[in-house]
Enzyme design. Structure first.
Site, short mmCIF file in Angstrom:
data_model
loop_
_atom_site.label_atom_id
_atom_site.label_comp_id
_atom_site.label_asym_id
_atom_site.label_seq_id
_atom_site.Cartn_x
_atom_site.Cartn_y
_atom_site.Cartn_z
N GLY A 2 0.82 -1.21 0.00
CA GLY A 2 0.00 0.00 0.00
C GLY A 2 0.85 1.26 0.00
N ILE A 3 2.09 1.17 -0.49
CA ILE A 3 3.02 2.31 -0.42
C ILE A 3 2.57 3.48 -1.28
N ASP A 50 0.37 -8.29 -5.74
CA ASP A 50 -1.05 -7.96 -5.57
C ASP A 50 -1.61 -8.81 -4.45
N LEU A 51 -2.52 -8.20 -3.67
CA LEU A 51 -3.16 -8.94 -2.57
C LEU A 51 -3.93 -10.15 -3.07
N LEU A 72 -0.87 -1.99 4.54
CA LEU A 72 -1.78 -0.85 4.40
C LEU A 72 -2.62 -0.99 3.13
N SER A 117 -9.71 -0.66 11.24
CA SER A 117 -10.39 0.62 11.03
C SER A 117 -11.52 0.85 12.02
N GLU A 119 -14.15 2.03 11.20
CA GLU A 119 -15.37 1.67 10.48
C GLU A 119 -15.93 0.34 11.02
N TYR A 141 -17.24 -2.84 3.38
CA TYR A 141 -15.87 -2.49 3.78
C TYR A 141 -15.66 -2.79 5.26
N HIS A 171 -8.05 9.44 9.27
CA HIS A 171 -6.90 10.34 9.26
C HIS A 171 -6.67 10.82 7.83
N ARG A 176 -4.62 12.92 0.83
CA ARG A 176 -5.82 12.11 0.88
C ARG A 176 -6.41 11.98 -0.52
P1 NAP Z 1 -5.38 4.49 0.18
O1 NAP Z 1 -4.81 5.85 0.03
O2 NAP Z 1 -6.64 4.14 -0.53
O3 NAP Z 1 -4.24 3.43 -0.24
C1 NAP Z 1 -4.55 2.08 -0.41
C2 NAP Z 1 -3.33 1.35 -0.93
O4 NAP Z 1 -3.67 -0.04 -1.13
C3 NAP Z 1 -2.81 1.87 -2.28
O5 NAP Z 1 -1.41 1.84 -2.28
C4 NAP Z 1 -3.36 0.82 -3.25
O6 NAP Z 1 -2.61 0.70 -4.43
C5 NAP Z 1 -3.19 -0.44 -2.42
N1 NAP Z 1 -3.97 -1.56 -2.94
C6 NAP Z 1 -5.30 -1.61 -3.13
N2 NAP Z 1 -5.66 -2.80 -3.62
C7 NAP Z 1 -4.53 -3.53 -3.72
C8 NAP Z 1 -4.23 -4.85 -4.16
N3 NAP Z 1 -5.19 -5.66 -4.61
N4 NAP Z 1 -2.95 -5.28 -4.12
C9 NAP Z 1 -1.96 -4.46 -3.69
N5 NAP Z 1 -2.18 -3.20 -3.27
C10 NAP Z 1 -3.45 -2.75 -3.29
O7 NAP Z 1 -5.63 4.17 1.75
P2 NAP Z 1 -5.00 4.87 3.06
O8 NAP Z 1 -5.90 6.00 3.45
O9 NAP Z 1 -3.56 5.09 2.85
O10 NAP Z 1 -5.24 3.73 4.13
C11 NAP Z 1 -4.25 2.71 4.35
C12 NAP Z 1 -4.92 1.52 5.03
O11 NAP Z 1 -5.48 1.94 6.28
C13 NAP Z 1 -6.06 0.87 4.26
O12 NAP Z 1 -6.04 -0.51 4.54
C14 NAP Z 1 -7.31 1.51 4.88
O13 NAP Z 1 -8.42 0.65 4.71
C15 NAP Z 1 -6.88 1.61 6.31
N6 NAP Z 1 -7.48 2.68 7.10
C16 NAP Z 1 -7.45 3.96 6.65
C17 NAP Z 1 -7.96 4.98 7.43
C18 NAP Z 1 -7.93 6.41 6.98
O14 NAP Z 1 -8.67 7.22 7.56
N7 NAP Z 1 -7.09 6.77 6.02
C19 NAP Z 1 -8.53 4.69 8.70
C20 NAP Z 1 -8.51 3.36 9.13
C21 NAP Z 1 -7.98 2.36 8.33
P3 NAP Z 1 -3.00 1.53 -5.78
O15 NAP Z 1 -2.34 2.85 -5.64
O16 NAP Z 1 -2.45 0.66 -6.85
O17 NAP Z 1 -4.51 1.64 -5.81
N1 GDD Z 2 -16.88 10.52 0.68
C1 GDD Z 2 -17.90 11.37 0.96
N2 GDD Z 2 -18.35 12.19 -0.02
N3 GDD Z 2 -18.40 11.36 2.21
C2 GDD Z 2 -19.41 12.22 2.48
C3 GDD Z 2 -19.91 13.09 1.53
C4 GDD Z 2 -19.38 13.07 0.21
O1 GDD Z 2 -19.79 13.80 -0.69
N4 GDD Z 2 -20.90 13.83 2.11
C5 GDD Z 2 -20.99 13.43 3.38
N5 GDD Z 2 -20.09 12.44 3.62
C6 GDD Z 2 -19.93 11.72 4.88
C7 GDD Z 2 -20.04 10.19 4.72
O2 GDD Z 2 -21.42 9.82 4.63
C8 GDD Z 2 -19.35 9.72 5.98
O3 GDD Z 2 -20.26 9.70 7.06
C9 GDD Z 2 -18.29 10.82 6.24
O4 GDD Z 2 -18.62 11.92 5.38
C10 GDD Z 2 -16.84 10.39 5.98
O5 GDD Z 2 -16.77 9.81 4.71
P1 GDD Z 2 -15.34 9.45 4.04
O6 GDD Z 2 -14.45 10.62 4.06
O7 GDD Z 2 -15.64 8.82 2.72
O8 GDD Z 2 -14.68 8.40 5.06
P2 GDD Z 2 -15.27 7.13 5.82
O9 GDD Z 2 -15.44 7.51 7.26
O10 GDD Z 2 -16.43 6.53 5.12
O11 GDD Z 2 -14.08 6.08 5.68
C11 GDD Z 2 -12.73 6.49 5.89
O12 GDD Z 2 -12.40 6.29 7.26
C12 GDD Z 2 -12.41 4.94 7.69
C13 GDD Z 2 -12.08 4.94 9.20
O13 GDD Z 2 -13.22 5.22 9.94
C14 GDD Z 2 -11.84 5.66 4.97
O14 GDD Z 2 -10.53 6.15 5.04
C15 GDD Z 2 -11.80 4.20 5.39
O15 GDD Z 2 -10.82 3.50 4.61
C16 GDD Z 2 -11.41 4.15 6.88
O16 GDD Z 2 -11.34 2.81 7.33
#
Ligand code: NAP
Ligand code: GDD
Length: 313
Positions: A2-3, A50-51, A72, A117, A119, A141, A171, A176
């Site tokens: 996930g780099i 790939d995963l 990641l 997560s 979530e 998810y 985060h 993002r």
């Molecule tokens: P992101 O920006 O969507 O990055 C996801 C990464 O996974 C990308 O490098 C993507 O590669 C790679 N990937 C997806 N499918 C793959 C596959 N089949 N094989 C190999 N690599 C694959 O996500 P992030 O925000 O950095 O989050 C990192 C991790 O933390 C994720 O597991 C996410 O679910 C989890 N998480 C995120 C948050 C948050 O708020 N950001 C919170 C809780 C948990 P490509 O560039 O090729 O698509």
């Molecule tokens: N994306 C999106 N777009 N969200 C919206 C919008 C819109 O136009 N309008 C309102 N929202 C609300 C969504 O309904 C949700 O309640 C909130 O904004 C956050 O949405 P996202 O930013 O898409 O994030 P997420 O909370 O669904 O998921 C992210 O956080 C998770 C950790 O709690 C992702 O990063 C997940 O990968 C991660 O696990």
């Protein structure tokens, strides 16, 4: 793994600063998606994989011979998981089992971080959420991440792996993805300011999230793998804010009135919503010594400034 993602890019920076040799797993795409790691490419080694492909994971570990592995990689956008529930499970659930199996086959001493997560808490059973709060996921998810969480715990308990799950709350950062709500808003503000559009369509403005800065959160991942014993930790700021508050701060920071520009678009309302997330990171504070350095307003204004600068250029 996930780099190329948001967290992967910050984690790679942190590991390089700590003196690590960094390898990253990337899947082949027809066009390059290295924009987040462009500045690191001469200091890291990318390995194809790939995963979905067990052999590619085994070969990657054989080649890198890592001491620590951060998984990641995932399909991370919640709405897409309703469109592709099977693929989401293959990536996020069985993909994690494949990673853990690869570790068992190649070197069970590799320390593993799994990206769990908030979530998973979904329709929350208690406020705030801790490591002991029961899960009630509200999306394919979230369900896929619950499987991944428990398979990680199970491999730790079954095979004595040093495998940890970080239960990270939302985060964000200027890196993002554009479809997530924070970046969608800050990018939207910059586009309006640049005169490229006048409207921003959003879904549920009442949803509340515990939003932190990705740079702080990858530090917590690293800290978890430096402990004597593997364990699971909640990582959160302990504050929650609504999407409406996010919008107000972002537009005001750019000198705009959000009510003139934001419209409700039902296309962004989810089949089942996670209404309110707020985490209790006391365990991480006490045991890892981790705490966040960026507050909500600081995060939003950092992201608005970065997007304004990008459109300014
Ligand atoms: P992101 O920006 O969507 O990055 C996801 C990464 O996974 C990308 O490098 C993507 O590669 C790679 N990937 C997806 N499918 C793959 C596959 N089949 N094989 C190999 N690599 C694959 O996500 P992030 O925000 O950095 O989050 C990192 C991790 O933390 C994720 O597991 C996410 O679910 C989890 N998480 C995120 C948050 C948050 O708020 N950001 C919170 C809780 C948990 P490509 O560039 O090729 O698509
Ligand atoms: N994306 C999106 N777009 N969200 C919206 C919008 C819109 O136009 N309008 C309102 N929202 C609300 C969504 O309904 C949700 O309640 C909130 O904004 C956050 O949405 P996202 O930013 O898409 O994030 P997420 O909370 O669904 O998921 C992210 O956080 C998770 C950790 O709690 C992702 O990063 C997940 O990968 C991660 O696990």
């Amino acid at each position: 793994m996930g780099i190329t993602g948001q967290d992967g890019s910050y984690l790679a920076e942190l590991l390089l600063a700590e003196g690590y040799e960094v390898f990253g797993l990337t899947r082949r795409l027809s066009a390059s998606n290295y924009w987040r790691i462009e500045h690191l490419l001469d200091r890291i080694t990318l390995i194809p994989g790939d995963l979905l492909d067990q052999l590619s994971l085994i070969r990657a570990l054989e080649r890198a011979q890592p001491h620590e592995l951060y998984n990641l990689a995932a399909m991370s956008f919640v709405p897409a998981s309703w469109d592709q529930p099977m693929l989401t499970g293959e990536f996020n659930s069985q993909g994690v089992t494949r990673v853990l199996e690869a570790v068992r086959v190649v070197d069970p001493k590799i320390r593993v971080y799994q990206a769990s997560s908030s979530e998973m808490y979904g329709k929350v059973r208690e406020i705030p959420q801790t490591e002991l709060t029961p899960f009630y996921p509200r999306s394919p998810y979230g369900v896929s991440k619950v499987f991944a969480h428990y398979i990680t715990v199970n491999y730790r308990e079954s095979y004595d792996l040093f495998a940890v799950s970080g239960i990270l709350f939302n985060h964000e950062s200027p890196r993002r993805g554009l479809e997530f709500v924070t970046r969608k808003v800050t990018n939207g503000v910059a586009r309006i300011k640049a005169g490229l559009t006048q409207q921003l369509g959003l879904g549920n403005l009442d949803a509340q999230r515990d939003w932190g800065f990705a740079g702080d959160y990858v530090r917590a991942m690293w800290m978890m793998l430096q402990q004597d014993e593997p364990d699971d930790y909640v990582i959160a700021t302990g504050e929650s804010h609504s999407v409406r508050q996010l919008v107000e701060i972002a537009f005001t920071h750019a000198g705009l009135d959000w009510q003139q520009h934001v419209v409700l678009d039902p296309a962004f309302i989810r089949p089942a919503e996670v209404d309110h997330l707020i985490g209790d990171a006391s365990k991480a504070k006490a045991q890892l010594g981790w705490s966040p350095t960026v507050d909500f307003a600081g995060l939003v204004t950092m992201m608005v400034d970065a997007d304004l600068a990008r459109y300014g250029r």
